[in-house]
Design a protein around this motif. Structure first.
Motif, mmCIF file in Angstrom:
data_model
loop_
_atom_site.group_PDB
_atom_site.id
_atom_site.type_symbol
_atom_site.label_atom_id
_atom_site.label_comp_id
_atom_site.label_asym_id
_atom_site.label_seq_id
_atom_site.Cartn_x
_atom_site.Cartn_y
_atom_site.Cartn_z
ATOM 1 N N PRO A 145 1.533 -10.099 8.328
ATOM 2 C CA PRO A 145 0.728 -9.517 7.245
ATOM 3 C C PRO A 145 0.412 -10.487 6.111
ATOM 4 C CG PRO A 145 2.326 -7.919 8.000
ATOM 5 C CD PRO A 145 2.639 -9.211 8.715
ATOM 6 N N ILE A 146 1.358 -11.335 5.722
ATOM 7 C CA ILE A 146 1.119 -12.267 4.620
ATOM 8 C C ILE A 146 -0.039 -13.219 4.923
ATOM 9 C CG2 ILE A 146 2.807 -13.994 5.385
ATOM 10 C CD1 ILE A 146 2.090 -12.948 1.723
ATOM 11 N N GLU A 147 -0.306 -13.475 6.202
ATOM 12 C CA GLU A 147 -1.384 -14.385 6.588
ATOM 13 C C GLU A 147 -2.765 -13.749 6.401
ATOM 14 O OE1 GLU A 147 -0.451 -16.872 10.237
ATOM 15 O OE2 GLU A 147 1.172 -15.375 10.306
ATOM 16 N N LEU A 148 -2.810 -12.444 6.179
ATOM 17 C CA LEU A 148 -4.069 -11.744 5.947
ATOM 18 C C LEU A 148 -4.360 -11.589 4.455
ATOM 19 C CD1 LEU A 148 -6.453 -10.391 7.385
ATOM 20 C CD2 LEU A 148 -5.149 -8.262 7.395
ATOM 21 N N VAL A 149 -3.389 -11.962 3.629
ATOM 22 C CA VAL A 149 -3.520 -11.803 2.178
ATOM 23 C C VAL A 149 -4.269 -12.987 1.567
ATOM 24 C CG1 VAL A 149 -2.245 -11.681 -0.004
ATOM 25 C CG2 VAL A 149 -1.403 -10.434 1.993
ATOM 26 N N ARG A 150 -5.215 -12.663 0.698
ATOM 27 C CA ARG A 150 -5.903 -13.686 -0.103
ATOM 28 C C ARG A 150 -4.970 -14.003 -1.278
ATOM 29 N NH1 ARG A 150 -11.198 -14.481 0.482
ATOM 30 N NH2 ARG A 150 -11.512 -14.709 -1.765
ATOM 31 N N GLN A 151 -4.115 -14.998 -1.073
ATOM 32 C CA GLN A 151 -3.033 -15.270 -2.014
ATOM 33 C C GLN A 151 -3.476 -15.949 -3.309
ATOM 34 O OE1 GLN A 151 0.623 -16.689 -0.105
ATOM 35 N NE2 GLN A 151 -0.292 -16.072 1.842
ATOM 36 N N LYS A 152 -4.746 -16.331 -3.402
ATOM 37 C CA LYS A 152 -5.250 -16.932 -4.636
ATOM 38 C C LYS A 152 -5.920 -15.901 -5.545
ATOM 39 C CE LYS A 152 -5.669 -21.486 -2.629
ATOM 40 N NZ LYS A 152 -6.551 -22.561 -2.199
ATOM 41 N N GLU A 153 -5.990 -14.664 -5.063
ATOM 42 C CA GLU A 153 -6.569 -13.593 -5.887
ATOM 43 C C GLU A 153 -5.661 -13.324 -7.089
ATOM 44 O OE1 GLU A 153 -9.336 -11.706 -5.915
ATOM 45 O OE2 GLU A 153 -10.194 -12.560 -4.091
ATOM 46 N N SER B 89 8.581 -6.930 2.060
ATOM 47 C CA SER B 89 8.638 -6.729 3.505
ATOM 48 C C SER B 89 7.212 -6.707 4.042
ATOM 49 C CB SER B 89 9.335 -5.391 3.821
ATOM 50 O OG SER B 89 8.500 -4.306 3.421
ATOM 51 N N ASP B 90 7.071 -6.798 5.357
ATOM 52 C CA ASP B 90 5.736 -6.721 5.969
ATOM 53 C C ASP B 90 5.042 -5.419 5.583
ATOM 54 O OD1 ASP B 90 6.089 -9.203 7.116
ATOM 55 O OD2 ASP B 90 6.398 -8.436 9.151
ATOM 56 N N ASP B 91 5.767 -4.310 5.619
ATOM 57 C CA ASP B 91 5.173 -3.018 5.260
ATOM 58 C C ASP B 91 4.727 -2.996 3.799
ATOM 59 O OD1 ASP B 91 5.572 -2.158 7.847
ATOM 60 O OD2 ASP B 91 7.113 -0.670 7.356
ATOM 61 N N GLU B 92 5.518 -3.592 2.911
ATOM 62 C CA GLU B 92 5.137 -3.637 1.494
ATOM 63 C C GLU B 92 3.881 -4.482 1.292
ATOM 64 O OE1 GLU B 92 9.386 -3.080 -0.813
ATOM 65 O OE2 GLU B 92 8.960 -5.030 0.123
ATOM 66 N N ILE B 93 3.751 -5.549 2.064
ATOM 67 C CA ILE B 93 2.554 -6.387 1.978
ATOM 68 C C ILE B 93 1.332 -5.599 2.440
ATOM 69 C CG2 ILE B 93 1.411 -8.432 2.930
ATOM 70 C CD1 ILE B 93 4.269 -9.725 2.989
ATOM 71 N N ILE B 94 1.478 -4.846 3.524
ATOM 72 C CA ILE B 94 0.375 -4.011 4.019
ATOM 73 C C ILE B 94 -0.005 -2.971 2.968
ATOM 74 C CG2 ILE B 94 -0.310 -2.306 5.770
ATOM 75 C CD1 ILE B 94 1.450 -3.953 7.761
#
Length: 113
Positions: free
Chosen positions: A53-61, A74-79
């Motif tokens: 899931p973290i790889e789908l996040v635009r982490q520079k936003e 956790s993965d679920d929290e990221i989702i």
């Protein structure tokens, strides 16, 4: 049918949509900022992408940096963070059957059409 998770304000997403249109294949546009995927839908997309899931996040936003960056999630929290803030979802996502890609760079879309 091909699906594209599309943000019309994003140049890369518009380029990808034009590429799909030019392919002549049938497609469906999902405006994920308006029609936010459910937890299960996003989990399925992540599975099709074959990523965490973290790889789908635009982490520079800004939203990510200010609210989530330094937290151990956790993965679920990221989702759930992406569902609550769909701007965090990387784009464009192209799905064809049981395969999916993040079409960055644009040439990646050819692997799924």
């Amino acid at each position: 049918m091909i699906q594209i998770y599309h943000n019309s304000r994003c140049g890369k997403s518009r380029e990808c949509l034009a590429f799909i249109e030019d392919s002549g294949k049938e497609y469906e546009i999902i405006k994920y900022l308006e029609d936010v995927p459910t937890f299960e839908e996003l989990k399925t997309i992540i599975k099709k992408l074959g990523i965490k899931p973290i790889e789908l996040v635009r982490q520079k936003e800004k939203i990510w940096i200010e609210n989530f960056k330094d937290k151990k999630l956790s993965d679920d929290e990221i989702i759930h963070a992406m569902i609550s803030n769909p701007i965090l979802i990387e784009r464009p996502i192209v799905i064809n059957g049981d395969k999916a890609i993040i079409a960055r760079p644009l040439e990646k879309v050819t692997t799924i059409l």
